[in-house]
Write an enzyme that holds these catalytic residues in place. Structure first.
Site, mmCIF file in Angstrom:
data_model
loop_
_atom_site.group_PDB
_atom_site.id
_atom_site.type_symbol
_atom_site.label_atom_id
_atom_site.label_comp_id
_atom_site.label_asym_id
_atom_site.label_seq_id
_atom_site.Cartn_x
_atom_site.Cartn_y
_atom_site.Cartn_z
ATOM 1 N N LYS A 1 4.663 -13.923 7.828
ATOM 2 C CA LYS A 1 5.737 -12.946 7.668
ATOM 3 C C LYS A 1 6.681 -12.984 8.872
ATOM 4 C CE LYS A 1 5.803 -8.738 8.993
ATOM 5 N NZ LYS A 1 5.542 -7.305 9.285
ATOM 6 N N ASP B 1 6.687 -7.983 3.603
ATOM 7 C CA ASP B 1 6.183 -6.802 4.299
ATOM 8 C C ASP B 1 5.643 -5.800 3.288
ATOM 9 O OD1 ASP B 1 8.415 -5.704 3.133
ATOM 10 O OD2 ASP B 1 9.187 -4.797 4.971
#
Length: 400
Positions: free
Chosen positions: A268, A286
């Site tokens: 991420k 997220d």
């Protein structure tokens, strides 16, 4: 010989005559006994007659008594056969047959109702497997939605969001790849707003990887305290800075393979840096992104790496970075985790989860956290396009 027993012949004659006389005397007693027996049988016969059955009916016909007619079930139980005896076995067979036929009728009726739910009345409930929540209004896409239909729906949602958020951007303040990677590591378990309020003091004191790598951990911890988990985060950013200095000459690498080798950096964080600092396409999975793509039924995966792969296959690679911004913006402003503002959502007709939140337009409008409603954004220094759209910058730390 008669003189020797002079009364013998007369005695014999008397005893012979006494026998019929004694029989005659016994006849009334026998008749009385017969009458008593008949009297005892009469109530039973009358009771049988009251129940619709006569003792002398050989063909099984029942006698009708209008005033005291017995229920049909009782008559069925005591109906005599040709021999005058009841047949409980046959009665039980008949009952079983009737019950079976009634069950078959009920099943057939239920099958007809289920097969044609459109004709079911408003108050009739039809059980449907995997039914939508009670508040759901919009039609849920079928479970067998084709791949092509899913791709069309997903891309249309992204186009709609692009019109609503033309100024979507990364909501972490940064001026270099180094600042962005540190800020992204710090954003774990806290808001971008809190990170943006904290990093100005951090970067003012440690502007380069070499400075942060040589920093006193206790001093860094005191700066990072507002972000939560400050000890673990201090260890991560100092270790990250040391790795950049030792392995990459103080420069942030521009590929995912090297980025994920750094302490505290996962896929991420790597894609946030690649997409926003280097312009390389990447999907940022997220918490907001995960929640929304599952609500929209783009995927049912829960692992971030699998979500990234599933969603990435629905869009051209060139759309990945801005797709992430659109989805995250929408998750923070309208499609909240606890109470989505469904009644004010611009993509409600395309959303399978419509109805999970507030559907009343006026009530939903009060749930919005929207720039054009006067709410500040996450960044202290947002892009000019955001400001032009009416967005307000976030206040600095300690300003309220």
């Amino acid at each position: 010989m008669g003189e020797q027993d002079p009364g013998g012949g007369r005695k014999s004659s008397k005893s012979t005559k006494a026998a019929p006389e004694e029989a005659t005397r016994r006849q009334p007693a026998r008749k009385a006994a017969a009458k008593k027996t008949a009297a005892r049988k009469t109530p039973a016969k009358k009771a049988a007659a009251r129940e619709g059955v006569t003792s002398g009916t050989a063909a099984g016909k029942s006698a009708t008594t209008p005033k005291k007619a017995a229920p049909k079930k009782a008559a069925a139980k005591k109906a005599p056969t040709a021999s005058g005896k009841t047949a409980p076995a046959k009665t039980a067979i008949k009952k079983a047959t009737v019950a079976k036929e009634a069950t078959g009728t009920r099943k057939a009726t239920g099958a007809r109702k289920t097969a044609h739910p459109e004709v079911v009345g408003e108050k009739t409930t039809v059980a449907v497997k995997d039914a939508a929540p009670a508040k759901t209004i919009a039609a849920k896409p079928p479970g067998n939605e084709s791949r092509a239909a899913l791709v069309r729906r997903a891309r249309r949602i992204d186009r709609e969001l692009a019109e609503v958020y033309p100024y979507a951007h990364p909501e972490l303040d940064f001026e270099s790849p180094f600042q962005l990677i540190v800020a992204t590591v710090l954003s774990a378990q806290t808001t971008d707003l809190r990170v943006n309020q904290t990093t100005p003091a951090l970067f003012a004191r440690y502007p380069a990887p070499e400075d942060l790598a040589a920093a006193n951990p206790e001093e860094v911890e005191e700066i990072l305290r507002p972000t939560g988990f400050f000890r673990a985060k201090t260890k991560s950013v100092i270790g990250l800075s040391k790795a950049l200095v030792e392995q990459f000459g103080g420069e942030v690498p521009d590929n995912v393979e090297d980025l994920v080798k750094l302490p505290g950096v996962g896929r991420k964080t790597a894609f946030v840096v690649l997409g926003n600092a280097f312009g390389h396409p990447g999907i940022t999975v997220d918490t907001h992104f995960q929640r929304l793509v599952r609500r929209w039924q783009w995927t049912d995966q829960t692992d971030p790496d699998k979500i990234e792969a599933a969603v990435g296959a629905l869009f051209p690679k060139s759309d990945w970075t801005m797709l992430s911004h659109h989805v995250i913006f929408h998750g923070r402003r309208i499609c909240h985790a606890r109470k989505p503002a469904c009644g004010a959502c611009p993509i409600a007709p395309l959303c399978p989860a419509y109805g999970e939140g507030e559907t009343d337009p006026e009530k939903a409008k009060k749930l919005l956290k929207y720039e054009k409603g006067g709410f500040p954004g996450q960044r202290l220094k947002p892009p000019q396009a955001y400001l032009d759209a009416g967005g307000k910058p976030a206040p600095p730390l300690g300003a309220g």
